[in-house]
Motif scaffolding. Structure first.
Motif: not given
Length: 202
Positions: A101, A179-180, A201
């Motif tokens: 990731c 995207y957090g 993210s």
């Protein structure tokens, strides 16, 4: 001709007729005045682009700034020395490389009911910076005082100025632009069971 007809009518009839006409005009004027006082957009303003713009401004909410949020006095971007100064030594600490990731080293600090993750480009723990905080304990409230065990309505009130959404897990999410964001997980009674704060993210 109107003057001739008026001369032929009894004076009392002409006076009564004029009074009725004046009363109707006066009543119409009052009605229109009340309409404007109660609803100032009654004369077509609601069809204008300005009116639609005003409505949009009132409904638009900003994305949350996660850098200004804390959980248990821990903020994103902090390093180990900051964590230990705030909370003391953790129950456990682990470091591993994530090649799926983030492509970085992840350090995890565990406390009772609190898990903190940090990222770094090397395996030096001192360089790891907090990017994720999870808590399932009421001992670690947000900076706004919202904690596990509170009703979700309290979180909605505290963060009402920020945009929010409900994810597939039925969590209340206040997303940022990466995207957090701040996430409140709830139980079937709409009570907060977990709070998470994520920088971004992968």
């Amino acid at each position: 001709m109107c003057e001739e007809i008026e001369k032929q009518l009894p004076p009392w009839f002409v006076s009564t007729l004029l009074n009725q006409v004046m009363f109707k005009k006066f009543a119409a004027g009052i009605g229109f005045g009340i309409l404007l006082a109660v609803n100032p957009i009654a004369i077509g303003e609601n069809n204008s682009s300005n009116y639609r713009s005003n409505l949009l401004d009132k409904s638009t909410k900003k994305a949350i700034d996660v850098s200004k949020i804390s959980i248990g006095n821990i903020k994103l971007g902090m390093k180990e020395k900051d964590i230990i100064r705030k909370l003391g030594k953790p129950k456990s600490r682990t470091t591993k490389y994530d090649d799926i990731c983030y492509g970085a080293y992840i350090t995890t600090w565990n406390y009772d009911g609190l898990e903190i993750e940090g990222l770094s480009s090397s395996n030096k723990i001192s360089e790891s910076q907090v990017h994720l905080i999870n808590t399932s304990s009421s001992l670690y409230p947000t900076i706004q005082g919202i904690k596990v065990g509170d009703r979700i309505s309290m979180a909605q009130k505290a963060y009402s100025t920020f945009s929010s959404t409900i994810n597939s897990e039925k969590d209340l999410v206040y997303p940022n632009d990466a995207y957090g964001g701040l996430v409140f997980s709830i139980n079937k009674h709409k009570v907060i069971r977990k709070i998470s704060l994520l920088a971004a993210s992968c």
